[in-house]
Design an enzyme around this catalytic site. Structure first.
Site, PDB file in Angstrom:
ATOM      1  N   GLN A 157      -8.477   4.315 -23.993  1.00  0.00           N
ATOM      2  CA  GLN A 157      -9.793   3.707 -23.753  1.00  0.00           C
ATOM      3  C   GLN A 157     -10.798   4.839 -23.541  1.00  0.00           C
ATOM      4  O   GLN A 157     -11.247   5.105 -22.437  1.00  0.00           O
ATOM      5  CB  GLN A 157      -9.729   2.795 -22.532  1.00  0.00           C
ATOM      6  CG  GLN A 157      -8.774   1.620 -22.736  1.00  0.00           C
ATOM      7  CD  GLN A 157      -8.744   0.729 -21.495  1.00  0.00           C
ATOM      8  OE1 GLN A 157      -9.761   0.381 -20.934  1.00  0.00           O
ATOM      9  NE2 GLN A 157      -7.542   0.362 -21.082  1.00  0.00           N
TER      10      GLN A 157
ATOM     11  N   LYS B 261      -4.985   2.729 -43.123  1.00  0.00           N
ATOM     12  CA  LYS B 261      -4.807   1.278 -42.893  1.00  0.00           C
ATOM     13  C   LYS B 261      -6.148   0.604 -43.079  1.00  0.00           C
ATOM     14  O   LYS B 261      -7.143   1.045 -42.501  1.00  0.00           O
ATOM     15  CB  LYS B 261      -4.386   1.038 -41.436  1.00  0.00           C
ATOM     16  CG  LYS B 261      -2.927   1.052 -41.194  1.00  0.00           C
ATOM     17  CD  LYS B 261      -2.613   0.642 -39.769  1.00  0.00           C
ATOM     18  CE  LYS B 261      -3.184   1.591 -38.737  1.00  0.00           C
ATOM     19  NZ  LYS B 261      -2.640   1.416 -37.381  1.00  0.00           N
TER      20      LYS B 261
ATOM     21  N   ASP C  88       2.901  11.527 -34.168  1.00  0.00           N
ATOM     22  CA  ASP C  88       1.864  10.792 -33.445  1.00  0.00           C
ATOM     23  C   ASP C  88       1.919  11.182 -31.966  1.00  0.00           C
ATOM     24  O   ASP C  88       2.883  11.795 -31.511  1.00  0.00           O
ATOM     25  CB  ASP C  88       2.077   9.271 -33.610  1.00  0.00           C
ATOM     26  CG  ASP C  88       0.764   8.502 -33.569  1.00  0.00           C
ATOM     27  OD1 ASP C  88      -0.277   9.081 -33.183  1.00  0.00           O
ATOM     28  OD2 ASP C  88       0.774   7.297 -33.910  1.00  0.00           O
TER      29      ASP C  88
ATOM     30  N   GLU D 121       0.855  -1.190   0.000  1.00  0.00           N
ATOM     31  CA  GLU D 121       0.000   0.000   0.000  1.00  0.00           C
ATOM     32  C   GLU D 121       0.888   1.235   0.000  1.00  0.00           C
ATOM     33  O   GLU D 121       1.996   1.227   0.539  1.00  0.00           O
ATOM     34  CB  GLU D 121      -0.914   0.008   1.235  1.00  0.00           C
ATOM     35  CG  GLU D 121      -2.081  -0.948   1.116  1.00  0.00           C
ATOM     36  CD  GLU D 121      -3.046  -0.868   2.287  1.00  0.00           C
ATOM     37  OE1 GLU D 121      -2.809  -0.059   3.204  1.00  0.00           O
ATOM     38  OE2 GLU D 121      -4.019  -1.642   2.279  1.00  0.00           O
TER      39      GLU D 121
ATOM     40  N   ASP E 126       3.822   2.910 -28.740  1.00  0.00           N
ATOM     41  CA  ASP E 126       3.733   1.883 -27.702  1.00  0.00           C
ATOM     42  C   ASP E 126       4.527   0.655 -28.164  1.00  0.00           C
ATOM     43  O   ASP E 126       5.733   0.561 -27.932  1.00  0.00           O
ATOM     44  CB  ASP E 126       2.257   1.586 -27.424  1.00  0.00           C
ATOM     45  CG  ASP E 126       2.061   0.657 -26.237  1.00  0.00           C
ATOM     46  OD1 ASP E 126       3.050   0.111 -25.734  1.00  0.00           O
ATOM     47  OD2 ASP E 126       0.910   0.470 -25.808  1.00  0.00           O
TER      48      ASP E 126
ATOM     49  N   ARG F  45      -8.134  -3.332 -43.255  1.00  0.00           N
ATOM     50  CA  ARG F  45      -8.151  -4.797 -43.286  1.00  0.00           C
ATOM     51  C   ARG F  45      -9.429  -5.167 -44.018  1.00  0.00           C
ATOM     52  O   ARG F  45     -10.528  -4.933 -43.525  1.00  0.00           O
ATOM     53  CB  ARG F  45      -8.161  -5.350 -41.855  1.00  0.00           C
ATOM     54  CG  ARG F  45      -7.731  -6.778 -41.749  1.00  0.00           C
ATOM     55  CD  ARG F  45      -7.855  -7.282 -40.318  1.00  0.00           C
ATOM     56  NE  ARG F  45      -6.965  -6.611 -39.377  1.00  0.00           N
ATOM     57  CZ  ARG F  45      -5.692  -6.934 -39.177  1.00  0.00           C
ATOM     58  NH1 ARG F  45      -5.166  -7.931 -39.846  1.00  0.00           N
ATOM     59  NH2 ARG F  45      -4.963  -6.280 -38.304  1.00  0.00           N
TER      60      ARG F  45
ATOM     61  N   GLY G  19       5.282   0.110 -31.166  1.00  0.00           N
ATOM     62  CA  GLY G  19       6.054   0.547 -32.340  1.00  0.00           C
ATOM     63  C   GLY G  19       5.474   0.025 -33.645  1.00  0.00           C
ATOM     64  O   GLY G  19       5.928   0.415 -34.725  1.00  0.00           O
ATOM     65  N   GLY G  20       4.465  -0.842 -33.557  1.00  0.00           N
ATOM     66  CA  GLY G  20       3.892  -1.459 -34.754  1.00  0.00           C
ATOM     67  C   GLY G  20       3.369  -0.435 -35.756  1.00  0.00           C
ATOM     68  O   GLY G  20       3.678  -0.518 -36.955  1.00  0.00           O
TER      69      GLY G  20
ATOM     70  N   HIS H  56      -4.549  11.963 -25.936  1.00  0.00           N
ATOM     71  CA  HIS H  56      -4.786  11.102 -27.093  1.00  0.00           C
ATOM     72  C   HIS H  56      -5.945  11.637 -27.948  1.00  0.00           C
ATOM     73  O   HIS H  56      -5.879  11.626 -29.171  1.00  0.00           O
ATOM     74  CB  HIS H  56      -5.074   9.675 -26.606  1.00  0.00           C
ATOM     75  CG  HIS H  56      -5.425   8.747 -27.707  1.00  0.00           C
ATOM     76  ND1 HIS H  56      -4.566   8.459 -28.743  1.00  0.00           N
ATOM     77  CD2 HIS H  56      -6.568   8.057 -27.954  1.00  0.00           C
ATOM     78  CE1 HIS H  56      -5.163   7.619 -29.570  1.00  0.00           C
ATOM     79  NE2 HIS H  56      -6.370   7.373 -29.125  1.00  0.00           N
TER      80      HIS H  56
HETATM   81  C1  R5P Z   1      -3.386   5.240 -31.702  1.00  0.00           C
HETATM   82  O1  R5P Z   1      -4.478   5.726 -31.978  1.00  0.00           O
HETATM   83  C2  R5P Z   1      -2.258   6.060 -31.192  1.00  0.00           C
HETATM   84  O2  R5P Z   1      -2.313   7.373 -31.658  1.00  0.00           O
HETATM   85  C3  R5P Z   1      -0.932   5.425 -31.569  1.00  0.00           C
HETATM   86  O3  R5P Z   1      -0.819   5.419 -32.985  1.00  0.00           O
HETATM   87  C4  R5P Z   1      -0.831   4.011 -31.049  1.00  0.00           C
HETATM   88  O4  R5P Z   1      -1.161   3.977 -29.682  1.00  0.00           O
HETATM   89  C5  R5P Z   1       0.562   3.469 -31.254  1.00  0.00           C
HETATM   90  O5  R5P Z   1       0.620   2.160 -30.753  1.00  0.00           O
HETATM   91  P1  R5P Z   1       1.694   1.130 -31.272  1.00  0.00           P
HETATM   92  O6  R5P Z   1       3.031   1.785 -31.165  1.00  0.00           O
HETATM   93  O7  R5P Z   1       1.517  -0.035 -30.332  1.00  0.00           O
HETATM   94  O8  R5P Z   1       1.346   0.762 -32.681  1.00  0.00           O
END
Ligand code: R5P
Length: 310
Positions: free
Chosen positions: A94, A190, A216, A36, A220, A192, A222-223, A127
């Protein structure tokens, strides 16, 4: 004015303190044996305008709880006004229900900060701008332009540059920066087509023969950046760089960025870097301390914060 630092990013708080020439108020933040959190503010804060600096970065839950408990301690210590300075606001992604029976965690965190007793919030590149509306207290959401624009102008002087949003969600931010730099904008779309089929990346805008700079809010895994960098190269970009405000860089992100088509990634110090990030070959950091310091001073003096961005 009093400045207090949580444990999430002490070097940034020290840098802000240095910019403002205001020492950090001593505060003990420690753990009981069951983990705690205990907080004790070392100086009198009665009647003071207090700025508490704490990013809710990894470990987000611990850092958030420490922020809430410290706000509570300041309230009970009769601070006149408490500003939660949250350079990186975690849980921001979120921000809407993504399906039935899912939470809006960004709203919950806003409620917690408000309920704990913060009078206002100072943050940087949320965000989504509309997260400000999750709070019923004033929120100053600083934009990163004063930090990124001079660096981009210096680094790429005389070169043919395009500012790129790596996804459709980031277009507003990228467009604002492109406007300040008087550069063209490109967007990566992008898609799909079917579940289980890999994503198709369409580049909208002219990137051929140009240095592309992706902008950006968060990197996170980096993907997003690494895939976008590849698409830009395939579309004829000569070099691909990226400027991202919050370097979350979780998991194997640093490795991924190292072996990607990215020439360089520039992040800021809203999140304290790990050793891996600090020593990464192609990751550089810019400090937001002067910008935060200016904003804190303006809030304290009841002067305009938006005037920082004209
Ligand atoms: C998404 O809407 C955010 O603006 C970033 O593009 C996203 O969080 C990046 O995440 P990652 O590096 O895991 O692709």
């Amino acid at each position: 004015m009093k400045l207090i630092s949580g444990n999430s990013n002490r070097p940034l708080a020290e840098a802000v303190s240095e910019c403002l020439k205001v020492p950090l108020t001593q505060a003990v933040m420690k753990r009981f044996s069951d983990n705690e959190i205990f907080v004790e503010i070392g100086d009198n804060v009665r009647g003071q305008d207090v700025f508490l600096i704490q990013s809710t970065s990894y470990p987000a839950n611990d850092n958030l709880m420490e922020l809430l408990i410290t706000i509570d301690a300041l309230r009970r210590g009769s601070a006149r006004r408490v500003t939660a300075v949250v350079p990186y606001f975690g849980y921001a992604r979120q921000d809407r229900k993504t399906g039935p029976r899912t939470p809006i965690s960004a709203k919950l965190v806003a409620n917690l900060i408000t309920k704990a007793g913060a009078d206002r919030v100072l943050t940087l590149e949320l965000h989504a701008g509309q997260i400000q509306g999750f709070f019923d207290i004033p929120v100053d959401n600083l934009i990163i332009a004063p930090v990124f624009v001079p660096d981009i102008q210096k680094r790429f002087a005389g070169r043919d540059v395009a500012i790129v949003s790596p996804d459709v969600g980031g277009v507003v931010r990228a467009r604002a920066l492109a406007k300040r730099l008087e550069a063209d904008l490109a967007i990566i779309d992008k898609r799909r087509e079917k579940a289980g089929v890999s994503e198709v990346m369409n580049v909208i805008g002219d990137v051929e023969g140009r240095v592309c700079i992706m902008v950006d809010d968060i990197v996170d895994s980096g993907g997003t950046l690494c895939n976008a960098a590849e698409a830009l190269k395939k579309n004829g970009a000569t070099e691909v760089w990226s400027y991202v405000v919050h370097g979350v860089l979780s998991g194997r992100a640093v490795e991924r960025i190292d072996s990607s088509a990215l020439e360089g990634l520039v992040i800021t110090d809203t999140i304290q870097p790990t050793d891996l990030v600090r020593h990464a070959r192609n990751i550089e950091r810019l400090s937001v301390a002067p910008l935060l310091g200016d904003a804190i001073l303006r809030i304290s003096d009841e002067r305009s914060v938006s005037a920082l961005f004209v």
